[in-house]
Design an enzyme around this catalytic site. Sequence first.
Site, mmCIF file in Angstrom:
data_model
loop_
_atom_site.group_PDB
_atom_site.id
_atom_site.type_symbol
_atom_site.label_atom_id
_atom_site.label_comp_id
_atom_site.label_asym_id
_atom_site.label_seq_id
_atom_site.Cartn_x
_atom_site.Cartn_y
_atom_site.Cartn_z
ATOM 1 C CG PHE A 17 -20.528 11.234 -2.009
ATOM 2 C CD1 PHE A 17 -20.262 11.823 -0.781
ATOM 3 C CD2 PHE A 17 -20.166 11.904 -3.159
ATOM 4 C CE1 PHE A 17 -19.635 13.060 -0.720
ATOM 5 C CE2 PHE A 17 -19.534 13.154 -3.110
ATOM 6 C CZ PHE A 17 -19.269 13.733 -1.879
ATOM 7 C CG ASP A 42 -7.231 3.253 -0.993
ATOM 8 O OD1 ASP A 42 -7.584 2.069 -0.953
ATOM 9 O OD2 ASP A 42 -7.410 4.029 -0.023
ATOM 10 C CG ASN A 81 -14.667 3.743 -7.669
ATOM 11 O OD1 ASN A 81 -14.278 2.660 -7.259
ATOM 12 N ND2 ASN A 81 -15.037 3.943 -8.918
ATOM 13 C CB VAL A 82 -16.199 1.807 -2.694
ATOM 14 C CG1 VAL A 82 -16.748 0.524 -2.098
ATOM 15 C CG2 VAL A 82 -14.709 1.667 -3.001
ATOM 16 C CB ALA A 83 -20.614 4.785 -2.008
ATOM 17 C CD1 TRP A 84 -21.868 5.667 -9.388
ATOM 18 C CD2 TRP A 84 -20.046 4.421 -9.809
ATOM 19 N NE1 TRP A 84 -21.828 5.414 -10.743
ATOM 20 C CE2 TRP A 84 -20.714 4.654 -11.034
ATOM 21 C CE3 TRP A 84 -18.872 3.669 -9.833
ATOM 22 C CZ2 TRP A 84 -20.264 4.155 -12.255
ATOM 23 C CZ3 TRP A 84 -18.407 3.173 -11.042
ATOM 24 C CH2 TRP A 84 -19.095 3.413 -12.230
ATOM 25 C CE LYS A 134 -4.439 0.926 0.235
ATOM 26 N NZ LYS A 134 -5.616 0.075 -0.076
HETATM 27 N N1 GLU Z 1 -7.361 0.177 -2.986
HETATM 28 C C1 GLU Z 1 -8.089 -1.017 -3.296
HETATM 29 C C2 GLU Z 1 -8.105 -1.926 -2.083
HETATM 30 O O1 GLU Z 1 -8.167 -1.442 -0.966
HETATM 31 C C3 GLU Z 1 -7.640 -1.678 -4.588
HETATM 32 C C4 GLU Z 1 -6.203 -2.069 -4.651
HETATM 33 C C5 GLU Z 1 -5.753 -2.575 -6.010
HETATM 34 O O2 GLU Z 1 -6.550 -2.641 -6.923
HETATM 35 O O3 GLU Z 1 -4.558 -2.895 -6.120
HETATM 36 O O4 GLU Z 1 -8.119 -3.133 -2.169
#
Ligand code: GLU
Length: 452
Positions: free
Chosen positions: A243, A171, A245-248, A131
């Site tokens: 609101f 992210d 990308n994930v929520a969408w 990360k």
């Molecule tokens: N940030 C996303 C996660 O928390 C995706 C990470 C990725 O696609 O490498 O899993």
Amino acid sequence: MEDYNIDQKIQDFIAQVEAKNPNEPEFLQAVKEVAITVIPFIESRKDYQGMKLLERMVEAERIIIFRVPWVDDKGEIHVNRGFRIQMNSAIGPYKGGIRFHPTVNLSVLKFLAFEQVFKNSLTTLPMGGGKGGSDFDPQGKSDMEVMRFCQAFMTELCKHIGPETDVPAGDIGVGAREIGYLFGQYKKVRNEFSGVLTGKGLAYGGSLIRPEATGYGVVYFCEQMLSTINEKIEGKVFAVSGFGNVAWGVIKKVNELGGKVVTISGPDGFIYDETGISGEKVDYLLELRSSGNNRAEDYIKKYPEAKFFAGRRPWEIKCDVAIPAATQNELDLEDAEKLVKNGLICITEAANMPSNLDAINYFLENKVLFSPGKASNAGGVATSGLEMTQNSIRLNWTSEEVDARLKEIMVGIHKACRNYGKEEDGYVNYVKGANIAGFVKVAEAMLAQGVV
Ligand code: GLU
């Protein structure tokens, strides 16, 4: 006596990690959740004894911290801090997103990298865990400022990553625009066009369905959870936070399957739309997000029938299913109590570690279906894995093909969680299931590769 020994071992382990990583509360929280479930499992396995597997897994293989200087539109110089945590490469190249947000620090990124190792293992794809990010805040910055920042960030990061080494993605605060700028700079400096990042645009090696994948995957996982109690998405009321990308993606898929989403939220408060957030309202979420103005309140300007609750969280609303999709520690014990009191049957985490440990324990004690983000939000990184495959074979799959693979992976993760998490009374402890299932593959690879 045996239980006492295991409890003591867990306490000792946590104390050791705490002493070595002081002032890193988020990292410690993520480690604790894993230690409680995985140490008893390690104790039950003769071949794991004395191999210090978890001790090795909580120590990053490498951490890179670097200066990111950049110049704003007025000519003023700014200095941010950049990070990449290369946590574990036992089962594949480091893989995980980059977060740009003022709250980013070493503790937050270490917790995310640690969770990523288990999450990526659960996908069954060959991806290690990593990360990265910066305390840079893209909110309120011009496009050119964001571009210059991304270029400065990648100028250093490109020395440490590569398609066979470490493959970052997006992210919080890092979406298609940022990935484009980061990719452009990597290509220029390294003189190499490769699948070094995922979440790329379709024109230069991205995958269909990647933008929707995290949210879709969460809903596929939720569908599986509900099926264990003979329930389905259709007709259920959902409270969603965030609101972005994930929520969408979550909202789109819940609507498609006949559920009703009544909340979204931002740092300013939450929106309650009793009529359901569907149709053009879902498209409006994209507009809201790209306005660069991180306020949920703007929703009521366009849809005045909805209500805005300043400074509050959606967990006070009566719902069947809760999907926290904003950020870490956005749901505490008090929220968990309210949700359960209001008849909640399922909580499927979409963000990373949105529920704190007390809230998780409360859900488990009350035998409410609860899945940790590392299992239920793994569809995002899984589809990143599918993007890597398409880049490697130099072919693009159709949306149907990617979506079918995503669904298959989510069903597989659910099965793995059940395998290791099913209790005597039939209740599935998904926390235990996800941690052990994720741990086993990494542990096997580490054992095979020796002490490295
Ligand atoms: N940030 C996303 C996660 O928390 C995706 C990470 C990725 O696609 O490498 O899993």
